[in-house]
Design an enzyme around this catalytic site. Structure first.
Site, PDB file in Angstrom:
ATOM      1  N   GLU A  38       1.454  -8.331 -34.471  1.00 16.20           N
ATOM      2  CA  GLU A  38       1.210  -6.889 -34.157  1.00 16.20           C
ATOM      3  C   GLU A  38       1.271  -6.551 -32.559  1.00 16.20           C
ATOM      4  O   GLU A  38       1.876  -5.758 -32.306  1.00 16.20           O
ATOM      5  CB  GLU A  38       0.045  -6.395 -34.800  1.00 16.20           C
ATOM      6  N   HIS A  51     -10.091  -3.645 -44.467  1.00 18.93           N
ATOM      7  CA  HIS A  51      -8.807  -2.936 -44.854  1.00 18.93           C
ATOM      8  C   HIS A  51      -9.136  -1.431 -45.068  1.00 18.93           C
ATOM      9  O   HIS A  51      -8.358  -0.741 -45.955  1.00 18.93           O
ATOM     10  CB  HIS A  51      -7.955  -3.455 -46.305  1.00 18.93           C
TER      11      HIS A  51
END
Lengths: 408, 432
Positions: free
Chosen positions: A144, A213
């Site tokens: 990322e 998450h």
């Protein structure tokens, strides 16, 4: 046109589908019918119609219609489009917006994990790689920080990347690039390089996805100077915000929500954008201003139904622009109702609600009849167990209680 | 000549970067048979010259290039590596870099510039060797030790000096400072304060170039990006992630490691499990090259091939340049940890002295001409300092101007107007 929720009477079928869908046992939000859309001449609607208006002076002139908010009488005659529009789900609206912008400008490209061949983990980029090729819809390795930085470097050298975080939480790994480079380089280079990136992805608390998450990154990113943050909540504003974000010269972080991807709505056929800096009037009212965004909008509207039955008239505003705040829309509302309730999914500490409370107090303190109430998620890592998860986020019953308390 | 900068201590054998000290008694700093000073690992001895073919396109090759240069020299009619014009250009660029940094130190101690200032003394061969081969449209991405990269890329000394003084005429309007040199005209994409931060940006610039060629169909777009960074950065995740992506997509980028053996006070050997950085290239599928970074001609030869490779679309190269910084990490660094013997060793390999010697010995130039260049640079710098001194400081009104490319990003104020329409905005007194 906008997906504006009507007063309760007209929207009874609407709200029943809402309450069914937010039954905590259901795993996927699936309304039984599409939301009926009435065209209203509220200022938010007028703004979003048709053509992009980037002329701030022109924009101020259109502000004059702000008092048209309360009118309900506008029917199809007031609508600016005679086309019926088309129905789609929120993720399809995002995809449509992205695809249209990619057609319009060949410099727009997408990068992220599984955006290409897989079509995106939430199908937002489905079909795009087949159409535009593997370089324009780039499947990146799991890195990322580096691919976000790569997107920023590409933006500085002329492209317009849309960087996807498979889950917003993963972008914590890209914080270095987002804060140091994305937000700051336009400034530290003395204005020589622009960074027209869009960083997007699903965040928020889902259905038992576990703590990592279920993060809400808007609170972490809000201090970064030089970026804008918007949160979409309906197919209409999802497509509009996606397009506006891509066309903007500023770096924009677009927050989507994992549970809202299957919302269905009828949206216009023609090209439109939603102004990045504006809030959306969802339901005009007189007694209390409820400020919310993203998924909590639906909890608020569900609570609104109960409140109306109890005789309250809440004004609901979806703030949409998390940074900067639309202090005009918010201010006008505060000046009218004198009571503010903020309902958000962000954490209690240092969240968007905290900033918003400060901003309203600073600017509109004289207009408040009661202290601002802010309902946020608890400062708890989101538990896996469904019962616990349910109580970490704000539920409609809490909203009803809060309004009752505020309006005493 | 080109390669045999024999250092007094090792005069017994010609300078061979593969095993310079193997037969000598150990030096004060811990080395064994080492490919370059400071390393404790043995390098694979690639003795056969036929293996050291720079032009072979296998991605697994790992070699030290100076052997080829030596070989080229001995087998062909003695031909020089550079022409006179090129030689003078290289000399001038290196002298500019050195003199500029020395002037920075002076100005810093006189209180004209502040903060962290990282000087490049001793490493000029790398900047000059690489950047002078680039076109204007090629990009350079650097770190906080970026003054000389900026100068080599063509940013005027006046603009860099003004930026250091924090004046509005600086290349970044005084908003960036020493560690953030940017120039859109010269395609200098930073200047980054955190190490490793610029490498993904460089990868993005290279990606743009490939995108232009393949998607936008700008057929002649073959812009190359150079990413400069140090030995400390080579232990950072961004380095490895970008090596992977660049090799995967064959991006037109060259990763240039300026291995000066020290990351502030951390010796490269104490920080790195395998100190031979160039070996990490083939692990990702790109050639890894080690070169003597104190010799501008050797660097230039490697740079030529690496840049040409990128331009041809064959992908990235990892070039490790062994070099040394003559000063501390920054002007605030007392530089107490480094061994004086080590410093003396590298001081004797000063790239400018070496090039000067080469030019004179090969009759490419004379003392007088080179002294004239020295003088020209001195005058240039005097002018730059004067310009910077006389330039105005940024006015208050500059505060908010470049926060957003589209200032509507400041949002809508309570009165309904965009904040940027507020006159206090242009005065810089609005609170955003």
């Amino acid at each position: 046109m906008a997906a504006i929720f009507q007063g309760v009477g007209a929207a009874a079928p609407l709200s029943s589908s809402l309450s069914n869908s937010f039954d905590s046992n259901k795993s996927v939000f699936s309304p039984r019918r599409s939301f009926s859309v009435r065209k209203r001449a509220s200022f938010a609607v007028v703004r979003s119609d048709g053509i992009v208006n980037l002329n701030p002076n022109g924009r101020s002139a259109q502000r004059l219609v702000s008092n048209a908010v309360a009118t309900k009488a506008d029917g199809p005659a007031a609508s600016s489009s005679s086309k019926p529009g088309h129905e789609l789900l929120l993720f399809e609206a995002l995809q449509e917006g992205l695809e249209e912008e990619m057609e319009r400008d060949p410099r727009v490209c997408v990068m992220g994990e599984d955006v290409g061949h897989y079509g995106g983990s939430y199908k937002v980029t489905k079909g795009l790689a087949k159409r535009f090729g593997d370089l324009r819809v780039l499947d990146t390795p799991i890195a990322e920080n580096s691919f976000t930085g790569m997107g920023i470097g590409a933006a500085m050298t002329g492209l317009r990347p849309v960087i996807e975080g498979m889950n917003m939480g993963f972008l914590l790994l890209a914080f270095n690039q987002i804060s140091n480079n994305c937000g700051m380089l336009h400034y530290t280079s003395g204005g020589q390089f622009t960074i027209p990136v869009v960083i997007r992805g699903p965040g928020g608390v889902g259905r038992q996805l576990g703590a990592e998450h279920s993060q809400r990154l808007e609170s972490y990113f809000q201090s970064i100077p030089g970026i804008q943050m918007v949160a979409c909540s309906t197919p209409y504003n999802a497509k509009g915000l996606m397009k506006a974000a891509i066309r903007s010269e500023n770096p924009v972080i677009l927050f989507e929500h994992v549970l809202l991807y299957n919302l269905k709505e009828r949206i216009p056929d023609e090209d439109y954008i939603c102004n990045l800096e504006e809030a959306e009037m969802v339901r005009p009212g007189e007694h209390v201003t409820i400020l919310t965004y993203s998924r909590m909008r639906y909890h608020v509207m569900q609570a609104a139904k109960t409140l109306v039955n109890k005789g309250y008239d809440p004004e609901v505003i979806d703030i949409r622009s998390l940074k900067p705040f639309d202090l005009h829309t918010i201010g006008n509302s505060v000046k009218k109702t004198h009571r503010v309730l903020i309902v958000e999914e962000c954490m209690r500490t240092g969240g968007i609600g905290a900033s918003l409370t400060a901003a309203i107090t600073e600017n509109f303190n004289d207009y408040l009849d009661a202290p601002i109430m802010c309902l946020s998620s608890q400062d708890v890592p989101t538990p896996y167990a469904g019962t616990l998860e349910e109580v970490t986020v704000v539920q409609p019953a809490q909203i009803v209680t809060a309004v009752e308390q505020l309006c005493q | 000549m080109a390669t045999a900068f024999s250092v007094p201590k090792f005069a017994a054998q010609p300078f061979n970067p593969i095993s310079p000290t193997s037969q000598q008694k150990p030096l004060i700093f811990p080395t064994a048979a080492s490919p370059f000073l400071g390393s404790t690992r043995k390098l694979l001895h690639l003795s056969s010259s036929s293996q050291l073919n720079l032009r072979r396109r296998s991605s697994g090759s790992v070699f030290a290039v100076s052997d080829i240069v030596k070989e080229k020299k001995s087998t062909s009619i003695p031909s020089l590596l550079i022409t006179k014009e090129e030689g003078l250009e290289l000399y001038e660029d290196m002298v500019l870099g050195r003199a500029f940094e020395d002037m920075c130190a002076q100005m810093y101690y006189r209180g004209k510039m502040f903060g962290f200032v990282h000087l490049y003394n001793g490493q000029e061969a790398i900047s000059t060797g690489f950047i002078k081969l680039l076109k204007q449209q090629d990009s350079v991405v650097s770190t906080y030790r970026d003054h000389v990269h900026a100068l080599s890329k063509g940013v005027p000394a006046r603009a860099v000096m003004s930026e250091l003084f924090g004046k509005t005429t600086g290349c970044c309007r005084g908003q960036g400072g020493s560690m953030h040199m940017f120039s859109s005209e010269h395609n200098l994409i930073g200047g980054f304060a955190f190490i490793g931060e610029g490498i993904p940006v460089a990868t993005g610039a290279a990606f743009s170039s490939k995108y232009r060629r393949e998607v936008l169909k700008e057929a002649d777009c073959d812009h190359v990006t150079l990413a400069f960074f140090g030995d400390g950065t080579c232990n950072n995740g961004q380095f490895f992630e970008c090596l992977n992506m660049a090799a995967l997509w064959k991006l037109p980028i060259v990763f240039v490691v300026e291995n000066n053996l020290w990351a502030i006070g951390m010796s490269h050997l104490r920080a790195t499990s395998d100190p031979q950085i160039y070996k990490k290239g083939p692990a990702f599928g790109m050639p890894g090259v080690h070169v003597d970074g104190m010799d501008v001609l050797k660097v230039r030869e490697v740079a030529k091939e690496a840049i040409a490779r990128a331009r041809r679309g064959e992908g990235p190269t990892l070039v490790e340049c062994e070099t040394y910084r003559f000063r501390g990490h920054s002007l605030a660094d007392p530089d107490e940890l480094r061994d004086p013997t080590e410093k003396a060793h590298y001081a004797a390999r000063d790239p400018i002295t070496a090039l000067k010697k080469y030019l004179i010995e090969n009759n490419l130039s004379g003392e007088a001409e080179l002294k004239a260049i020295d003088k020209k640079i001195d005058e240039l710098l005097e002018d730059a300092v004067e310009f910077a001194d006389e330039s105005p400081l940024p006015p208050r009104s500059q505060l908010l101007e470049n926060v957003f490319a589209d200032p509507k990003g400041f949002g809508i104020g309570p009165d309904g107007r965009y904040r940027c329409e507020d006159p206090k905005f242009t005065e810089g007194t609005a609170h955003v």
